[in-house]
Structure formats: structure tokens, C-alpha cells
Design a protein around this motif. Sequence first.
Motif, PDB file in Angstrom:
ATOM      1  N   ALA A 190      69.291   1.424 140.236  1.00  0.00           N
ATOM      2  CA  ALA A 190      69.815   0.185 140.813  1.00  0.00           C
ATOM      3  C   ALA A 190      69.554   0.124 142.315  1.00  0.00           C
ATOM      4  O   ALA A 190      69.205  -0.936 142.855  1.00  0.00           O
ATOM      5  N   LEU A 191      69.728   1.262 143.012  1.00  0.00           N
ATOM      6  CA  LEU A 191      69.445   1.294 144.443  1.00  0.00           C
ATOM      7  C   LEU A 191      67.971   1.028 144.721  1.00  0.00           C
ATOM      8  O   LEU A 191      67.621   0.325 145.676  1.00  0.00           O
ATOM      9  N   SER A 192      67.098   1.590 143.911  1.00  0.00           N
ATOM     10  CA  SER A 192      65.662   1.385 144.097  1.00  0.00           C
ATOM     11  C   SER A 192      65.289  -0.077 143.877  1.00  0.00           C
ATOM     12  O   SER A 192      64.526  -0.661 144.660  1.00  0.00           O
ATOM     13  N   ILE A 193      65.818  -0.664 142.807  1.00  0.00           N
ATOM     14  CA  ILE A 193      65.525  -2.074 142.534  1.00  0.00           C
ATOM     15  C   ILE A 193      66.068  -2.958 143.646  1.00  0.00           C
ATOM     16  O   ILE A 193      65.392  -3.878 144.129  1.00  0.00           O
ATOM     17  N   ALA A 194      67.318  -2.675 144.066  1.00  0.00           N
ATOM     18  CA  ALA A 194      67.933  -3.470 145.133  1.00  0.00           C
ATOM     19  C   ALA A 194      67.158  -3.328 146.438  1.00  0.00           C
ATOM     20  O   ALA A 194      66.936  -4.316 147.155  1.00  0.00           O
ATOM     21  N   ALA A 195      66.750  -2.096 146.765  1.00  0.00           N
ATOM     22  CA  ALA A 195      65.986  -1.875 147.994  1.00  0.00           C
ATOM     23  C   ALA A 195      64.650  -2.600 147.944  1.00  0.00           C
ATOM     24  O   ALA A 195      64.184  -3.162 148.947  1.00  0.00           O
ATOM     25  N   SER A 196      64.015  -2.607 146.771  1.00  0.00           N
ATOM     26  CA  SER A 196      62.743  -3.315 146.615  1.00  0.00           C
ATOM     27  C   SER A 196      62.936  -4.818 146.810  1.00  0.00           C
ATOM     28  O   SER A 196      62.150  -5.480 147.497  1.00  0.00           O
ATOM     29  N   ILE A 197      63.995  -5.365 146.217  1.00  0.00           N
ATOM     30  CA  ILE A 197      64.295  -6.785 146.399  1.00  0.00           C
ATOM     31  C   ILE A 197      64.577  -7.087 147.861  1.00  0.00           C
ATOM     32  O   ILE A 197      64.068  -8.061 148.436  1.00  0.00           O
ATOM     33  N   PHE A 198      65.399  -6.246 148.485  1.00  0.00           N
ATOM     34  CA  PHE A 198      65.802  -6.480 149.863  1.00  0.00           C
ATOM     35  C   PHE A 198      64.600  -6.437 150.812  1.00  0.00           C
ATOM     36  O   PHE A 198      64.471  -7.283 151.698  1.00  0.00           O
ATOM     37  N   GLN A 199      63.715  -5.460 150.610  1.00  0.00           N
ATOM     38  CA  GLN A 199      62.562  -5.326 151.495  1.00  0.00           C
ATOM     39  C   GLN A 199      61.506  -6.398 151.222  1.00  0.00           C
ATOM     40  O   GLN A 199      60.965  -6.991 152.159  1.00  0.00           O
ATOM     41  N   ASN A 200      61.216  -6.649 149.970  1.00  0.00           N
ATOM     42  CA  ASN A 200      60.141  -7.591 149.627  1.00  0.00           C
ATOM     43  C   ASN A 200      60.582  -9.049 149.697  1.00  0.00           C
ATOM     44  O   ASN A 200      59.958  -9.860 150.382  1.00  0.00           O
ATOM     45  N   ARG A 201      61.649  -9.370 148.982  1.00  0.00           N
ATOM     46  CA  ARG A 201      62.134 -10.743 149.009  1.00  0.00           C
ATOM     47  C   ARG A 201      62.687 -11.085 150.385  1.00  0.00           C
ATOM     48  O   ARG A 201      62.526 -12.223 150.867  1.00  0.00           O
ATOM     49  N   GLY A 202      63.316 -10.098 151.039  1.00  0.00           N
ATOM     50  CA  GLY A 202      63.857 -10.343 152.381  1.00  0.00           C
ATOM     51  C   GLY A 202      62.770 -10.673 153.386  1.00  0.00           C
ATOM     52  O   GLY A 202      62.935 -11.566 154.225  1.00  0.00           O
ATOM     53  N   LEU A 203      61.658  -9.947 153.313  1.00  0.00           N
ATOM     54  CA  LEU A 203      60.551 -10.217 154.225  1.00  0.00           C
ATOM     55  C   LEU A 203      59.980 -11.610 153.996  1.00  0.00           C
ATOM     56  O   LEU A 203      59.694 -12.350 154.946  1.00  0.00           O
ATOM     57  N   ILE A 204      59.851 -11.998 152.728  1.00  0.00           N
ATOM     58  CA  ILE A 204      59.353 -13.340 152.409  1.00  0.00           C
ATOM     59  C   ILE A 204      60.294 -14.408 152.940  1.00  0.00           C
ATOM     60  O   ILE A 204      59.873 -15.397 153.558  1.00  0.00           O
TER      61      ILE A 204
END
Length: 563
Positions: free
Chosen positions: A469-483
Motif C-alpha cells: 500500500a505504501l509503494s502504491i501510494a508513493a507511486s501515485i503521490f510522485q507520479n500523479r502529484g507531478l502531473i
Amino acid sequence: MVTLNSYNLTWWVYTNNQLRSIKDLAPVTECEINSLEEYNQRRLTPATPSLISQWQWGFVCLGLYLGALLYGLDTTISASVQGPILASLGEIEKLAWVGIGFPLGSVSVILLLGWCYTVFEIKYLMIGSIVGFEAGSAICGAAPNMNAMILGRVIAGIGGAGMYLGGLTYISVFTSLKTRPLYNALIGLCWGLGCILGPIIGGSFSVSSASWRFAFYINLPLAALLSPVYIFLFPKHNAQPQTPGPTKLARIDWVGAVLNATVFTLFQVVLTFAGSTWKWNQAGPIALWVVFGASLITFVVQQVFSFFTTPERRIFPIHFLKSRTQILLYTSTAASSAGLVIAVYYLPLFFQFTRGDSAIRASVRLLPFITVTVFFIMFTGGLLPILGRYSPLYVISGVFLLIGSSLMHTIHIGTATGAIYGYEVLAAIGIGATMQVAYSVSVAKVKHHDTQNAIGFINVAQIGTMAIALSIAASIFQNRGLINLKEALQGYGFSEQELRGALAGAQSAVLMGGDMVVKTKAVEAIIKTMNSIWIIPIVAGAVSFVSGALMKWEKVALTTTSA
């Protein structure tokens, strides 16, 4: 009359003029029984008074609870110290591993350690795990760079998993089915309390003169304080005392253990780095996805057909996959863990970005969540033996987690703080209600020789899901957040590195440049990203509800006791 001993797997007793087979909890020493009822009465009698004194058992419990507290503490303590760590060590692309490294180390060895606890001396395994945990904590505290920090987190995670499994093993060995739910609830209470207090303690150190390093050093004096208890008072228990150590080592499913660790590690690496350090369409992440898929298939085939091992010795209890109850207990426990880790990591971040809170103040805002989660861990731990039925707990848990998470998905900069606290409480009820229940139910549903398999199976669900869950959340936060930041701040001339610095909460030009319009747009983009992350607990709530609805409407053989 028949004599039973701890080395048999099947025993036969005459009752009502019929020969019956018993495959259940074996007594530690030889004893004689005259009926099935007498056998059941014996196995429900706590073993503790006849083995160790009550005062010694009290100190043992103190050591077990401290171990669970420290394990929970280190699972989430990095949530509020990532900013100071980044400012001190740099390398923002590796920052997510400060949080992920610990549960990754744990889940990579949980099944192996669980198997070891079934055959080796549990006291020595427990002490070795504590030493490993403290060594990892010391490395983190003294880390000169991010690589050393990540290494220390992984080592501490491995040691912490051994401590937690050791605590659950001691409880399964030295308590009866009557008292076990309460002891498991107390272990869960300490672990959950540590998880939720982690950000608060980490935040306190990060803003003090002691610095963030003491968030990790604090483990050393606490463990040293109770070291005499671990060394001199912890009782010994060896399930196979007559088997030589080298023989036990040779029987371990080493191929399965390596493949299990490889699968989890590759998944975490590719999910964490893809999109942030590497582009999704680059050869590196594509190759890693392929290797991950191949490793997963190899692991499944190796376990199903018991290559290089035997069905009895394979690392994963694959026969549990034939049990509807065990599968549903796994999925529902995973759901609670996903909800917990998302709330603990991202609620403080919300307040830091929207209210300008310091790390410690943002963490203190978790107190409503802390109180309710802890209360319901204990409440359901005491209720389970009385209620008997476990499926209603999971249905109720799913409803509250689904509602609370759905409401958290809607919050924005202007959402009232009181409303957010209310949403926290709803989610906390759902999370706490079933955080530890499966440990008691799963063990009660299996034969004695599968007890440790059941503990390890549920532990993979709990700790493994946290890492995922942390990995998925971190991926969303970094990728979707940057977009989202690029869209919101298009035309302002910020570099990608500056935008990523804003996501990390660093003192970047985006948030500290003095332009309130820029800051407002940036914060709105970041909160929009966090709302996407709350989809994970929403799905978890739905999974918990469906799992509970599909569980058998049955009672488990647990009763309360004053012992």
C-alpha cells in the motif's frame, strides 16, 4: 485410556465406545486422558502456571509488548521525519524507501522466520531478532547517506518481524485458546499504538535539538532497559529438541524463501522508481516488470509442486488457499492494514500542506484516530470470545472503513478540521475492529502443527499489505502529484526537481517563494493527489465488507476466562 505426547500428529481416544481421531493442540508433556472431553479441557487450560511463575510471565509479557510497540513505532516513524532526512541526506528519488524499506525487510522474511519459529529454540530467535532490530536502528541513526539509511531500515525491518513473530509465537505456545484472544489483542494494541505514535514521536525529534536521528536511536536504550528480561526471564521452547540444528537448516525451503523475498523486493523497486527515477517506457522498468512476473510465476510453481522441498516443508502454506475462511481472513486483514498505513502517513501531510503545521503538530492531529483505533482493537479482542462469531466484525469494519475513507476522498483545503476528525474516527472504527482478530480466528481454525503457518500467513497480509500500500501510494503521490503540479503551475517556470521537492514537503521555491497564488495552486494540486490515494482505503473497505459477508456464519471455539 491413551497416552498423548507432543511428537505425535494424530492421536486416538475411546469415547462413547467409538475410536476417534484428534488432530489438534498437543500437550507439551506426556499425559493420559480418558475421553475427548477431558482432552479438550486439557488443551483449553493455560500452560503458563505449570511452566513459569506468574511474576515471570508478567515480565515476559512486558518484553513482548515493548517489542510489538517498537516494531509498530518503526513501521511509521519515518512518516514525519522524511523532510528533515531529505534536507540532511538529499537524494529525493530515494526518499520513499525510508518508509518502504522497513515493511519490505519484514515481509521478505516473515514466512522464513515463521518456519524457523516452529523448529528452532524460540528464545534464541527472539533475542537474535532484537539484536538485528537494534543494529538496524543504530545504522539509521548514524546514516551518512541515503543508501545507509535504506540499508538500516531493511535490517531493522527484518529484526522487527522476528520480534513481532516471536511475540505471537510465545503467546501461541504459553497461553490457552481461552486467553489467547486477549493476549493477541494486547499485542495488537501495542503494535497499533506504536504505528500511530510513530509520526508523533518522529515529529517531536525532528523539531528538537536532538534531530531526526534520535527517532531511531530511541530504540537502543528502551531495548537495553529490558535486556535482562529477554536474557534471563524469557522461557525456552523448542518444538523439535531431538533434531540437530544442521538437519533443521537443511529442511528449510531455501528456494522458496529466496523466491518469496525476490518477488516482494522486485515489486517494491519497480513500483517505487518507475515514473519518478525512471520513465515508465524505459527499458529498465520494463525489464524489471518482466523479471518480477517471471519470479512470481516461478515461486507459485515451485510452491504448488514442492520443487526442491516437500509439501510439509514448503515456505508458503499453500493448503490454506483451499480454505475459504483463511483466504477471507487474509484479504480482510490486508484491508485493515491498508487503511491504517494510508491514514497514518497521509493525514499528517494533509495538515502540513493545508494548515502549515509543523511535523509534531500535524502528527498530534492523529490523536482522534489513535484513540479510536486502539479502543476498537481492544474492544473486539475482548468481544470475540463472548460473541464467538467473527464474520459480523468484518462486515461492520468494512462499512465504517468504506464510509470514512469515502468522506476523506472528498476533503479539500477549506474542509473544516472538525469534519476531518469525524471522518478519521469513522475510518478508525473500521480499521481497529479487525486489525488483530484474524490472528485468533486463523489459529483456532487450524491444527496444532499449522499454528505458526497461520500466524505467518496473517502476518504477510498485515505487514506485506503495508509495504504494498505504501509503494502504491508513493507511486501515485510522485507520479500523479507531478502531473497535477505541472498542470496547476504551467507557465511559472518551475523545474521538475523543484516540483518534486514540493511533493516531499521540502523547502522548495514552489512553497517558500512568497507568491501566495503559486502556493495555493500548488497545495490544491497536492491535495487533489492525496484524494486519489484515499481510493486505496475505499477499495479496502469494500474488500473487508465483501470478505465478511462471504465468511461462514459460525462460532469459533473461544471462551473468556479470568485467568
